[in-house]
Design a protein around this motif. Sequence first.
Motif, PDB file in Angstrom:
ATOM      1  N   LEU A  70      19.917  70.040  54.477  1.00  0.00           N
ATOM      2  CA  LEU A  70      19.033  68.905  54.718  1.00  0.00           C
ATOM      3  C   LEU A  70      17.980  69.214  55.775  1.00  0.00           C
ATOM      4  N   LEU A  71      18.341  70.028  56.753  1.00  0.00           N
ATOM      5  CA  LEU A  71      17.407  70.400  57.821  1.00  0.00           C
ATOM      6  C   LEU A  71      17.245  71.917  57.808  1.00  0.00           C
ATOM      7  N   HIS A  72      16.093  72.401  57.416  1.00  0.00           N
ATOM      8  CA  HIS A  72      15.834  73.838  57.314  1.00  0.00           C
ATOM      9  C   HIS A  72      15.179  74.358  58.595  1.00  0.00           C
ATOM     10  N   ALA A  73      15.881  75.230  59.281  1.00  0.00           N
ATOM     11  CA  ALA A  73      15.339  75.815  60.510  1.00  0.00           C
ATOM     12  C   ALA A  73      14.321  76.903  60.202  1.00  0.00           C
ATOM     13  N   PRO A 321      14.327  75.915  79.882  1.00  0.00           N
ATOM     14  CA  PRO A 321      15.001  76.525  78.729  1.00  0.00           C
ATOM     15  C   PRO A 321      14.082  77.541  78.059  1.00  0.00           C
ATOM     16  N   ILE A 322      14.685  78.524  77.383  1.00  0.00           N
ATOM     17  CA  ILE A 322      13.928  79.609  76.778  1.00  0.00           C
ATOM     18  C   ILE A 322      12.764  79.077  75.948  1.00  0.00           C
ATOM     19  N   ILE A 323      13.014  78.073  75.112  1.00  0.00           N
ATOM     20  CA  ILE A 323      11.956  77.378  74.402  1.00  0.00           C
ATOM     21  C   ILE A 323      12.184  75.886  74.582  1.00  0.00           C
ATOM     22  N   PRO A 324      11.105  75.078  74.650  1.00  0.00           N
ATOM     23  CA  PRO A 324      11.304  73.653  74.956  1.00  0.00           C
ATOM     24  C   PRO A 324      11.861  72.840  73.799  1.00  0.00           C
ATOM     25  N   VAL A 325      11.593  73.260  72.554  1.00  0.00           N
ATOM     26  CA  VAL A 325      12.122  72.521  71.397  1.00  0.00           C
ATOM     27  C   VAL A 325      12.607  73.513  70.352  1.00  0.00           C
ATOM     28  N   VAL A 326      13.558  73.076  69.517  1.00  0.00           N
ATOM     29  CA  VAL A 326      13.917  73.818  68.310  1.00  0.00           C
ATOM     30  C   VAL A 326      13.597  72.922  67.125  1.00  0.00           C
ATOM     31  N   ALA A 327      13.022  73.516  66.098  1.00  0.00           N
ATOM     32  CA  ALA A 327      12.456  72.737  65.002  1.00  0.00           C
ATOM     33  C   ALA A 327      13.251  72.900  63.712  1.00  0.00           C
ATOM     34  N   ARG A 328      13.359  71.807  62.962  1.00  0.00           N
ATOM     35  CA  ARG A 328      13.968  71.797  61.639  1.00  0.00           C
ATOM     36  C   ARG A 328      13.056  70.994  60.704  1.00  0.00           C
ATOM     37  N   ARG A 329      12.877  71.465  59.468  1.00  0.00           N
ATOM     38  CA  ARG A 329      12.063  70.740  58.500  1.00  0.00           C
ATOM     39  C   ARG A 329      12.967  69.971  57.540  1.00  0.00           C
ATOM     40  N   ARG A 390      22.631  77.355  64.149  1.00  0.00           N
ATOM     41  CA  ARG A 390      21.443  78.166  64.422  1.00  0.00           C
ATOM     42  C   ARG A 390      21.312  78.509  65.905  1.00  0.00           C
ATOM     43  N   ARG A 391      22.346  78.276  66.694  1.00  0.00           N
ATOM     44  CA  ARG A 391      22.252  78.618  68.112  1.00  0.00           C
ATOM     45  C   ARG A 391      21.930  80.099  68.257  1.00  0.00           C
TER      46      ARG A 391
END
Length: 446
Positions: A70-73, A321-329, A390-391
Motif C-alpha cells: 500500500l505504501l511504496h518506499a 536525524p540523518i534525513i528529516p523525512v522518509v517518504a512513501r507513495r 525499510r529502516r
Amino acid sequence: MQNVSPLPPRLELPAVQQSLLWRARPYELLRSSRERLGDAFTLDLGSHGTYAVFSHPDALRDIFSADPALLHAGEGNVVLKPLLGAHSLLLLEEKPHQRERRMLGPAFHSRRIEQYGARVLEATLAALRDWHPGQSVVIQDVMQRVSLNVILTAVFGLEDGTRADELRERIQAFLNDSKFNLGNLGQLREEHQSEAWAAYRRGLERIDALLLEEVRHRRELKDSERGDILGMLLAATYEDGAPLDDGVLRDELMTLVVTGYETTATAIAWALHWLHASPGALERLHGELRALGPEPTPAALAGSAAPWLKAVCQETLRLHPIIPVVARRTQGMCRIQGHEVPPGVTVAACIYLAHHRPETFAEPDVFRPERFLERAYSPFEYLPFGGGVRRCIGMALALYEMKVVLGIVLSRFELAPLDPQVRPQRRAVTIAPSGGLHMRIERLRS
C-alpha cells in the motif's frame, strides 16, 4: 467508528515558494507548518508532488506498520534512480525488496560490524595524522574522508593502490560537486545536456566502470574471505542458488557509497558542534574517555563502557536525524491517524518533527544526552534511521562508526569552534552545519 477526514490541512503558500523553502530551509518550513497547522499538514512541492506530512507517534505507527503493497518506499526515492540504479535496495518494492534485504542483512549484523573496528580506527588515524596545534580544519570535509576510507576498506576490501586511489578521487569529485543535489539528479538521464552536465555524467560512468572492474576482479580471484561486504555479497546466492549479477552488485555498492559518504560525517560534525556548545557535556565525555585509557580501542568506545558517548550520539541524531523525512507513495486509499490519503500522494513520516515534540522530549531544542540514560523511547518516538521494514540497513555500522570516530578525535585533541554562528544548511543528501564546521586544534590531549 473513528471519524475520518481527507488530507491534512494544506499550507497556504505557492508551490514554488514551498519547493524553494524545502530545498533551502527545510527545518524552517517543517517547523512553521507545524506551528500553523498542527502535527499533520499537506505540502505542495511542485514537481515532487503532494506530500502529506505526519509526525505524531500514532501516525508514524500507522505508516511503518502499513502493508508494504500500500505504501511504496521505492517510489518515494525515485529521484535517486539515475544515480543508484534500478536494483538499489532503496528503490525496490515488496518481494524484490524483501529478497535483497535478506541478502544484504548479514553484512550489517552487529557481530559483523565489530570486525570492521580496525578499519574504522585506521581510517580515522590516517585522517588525523597531519593535525597539529594552531591548525584550523573543516570538520565535515575531514569526516567525509574518513567515511569514504571506511567504505573503501570495509565495503570494497580495497587497500591503497591505483584502483583505490582513482575510485576515491572520482567519488569525492562527484559527490562534492555542487550539481549533486537531490533536486537536480534527473538531469543525469536527459538526452540533451549542457557540457557541464555531460561531463558530470561521464564522471559517474567512470565510477560505474571502476565498480564493475572491482567486482570482476574479485570474481576472478574467487576471494570472499577478506571479511569485507563485497566478499560476502559475491559469496551470497538467492533461494534458487543464483548469485547476484554484476549490475545488481554495482547498484548496491553505489547505494552504500552514496548513503554512507556524507551521512555519518554530518552526524559527527553536528556532535562536535553541540559538545563544544555544551561545556558540561563535553567535560563529562572527556572524563569517560580518560577512564578508557590513553588510546581507547574501537571495542571500548562502541561498548557498554562508554554510555555517555552513546547518549551523545543518540541526542545528536535526535536533534539532526540523518534525513528529516522518509517518504512513501500511496498505491491505494490509506488511512493514517484519521486521515484518508488517496493514491498517488507521498506520505512523509517526519522524523525531524517527531524528535522535536515537547510532549515526548522535554526542552526539545536543548542538547541533553542524559535524556537517553533516563528513559527509553518507542520506535515511533525516536527513529533516526526510519522505521518498519525499510529502516536503514546500515544503522548499526553508522552508529558504530560515529562512536568510534568521535571517541578517537576527542581522546587525542582539544578543539575550539571558529564559526560565530552555526545554522543548518542543506547539502546533497543531508542537512549539515553551515560551512562544514570550522574548528581550531588547540592542543594534543595527553
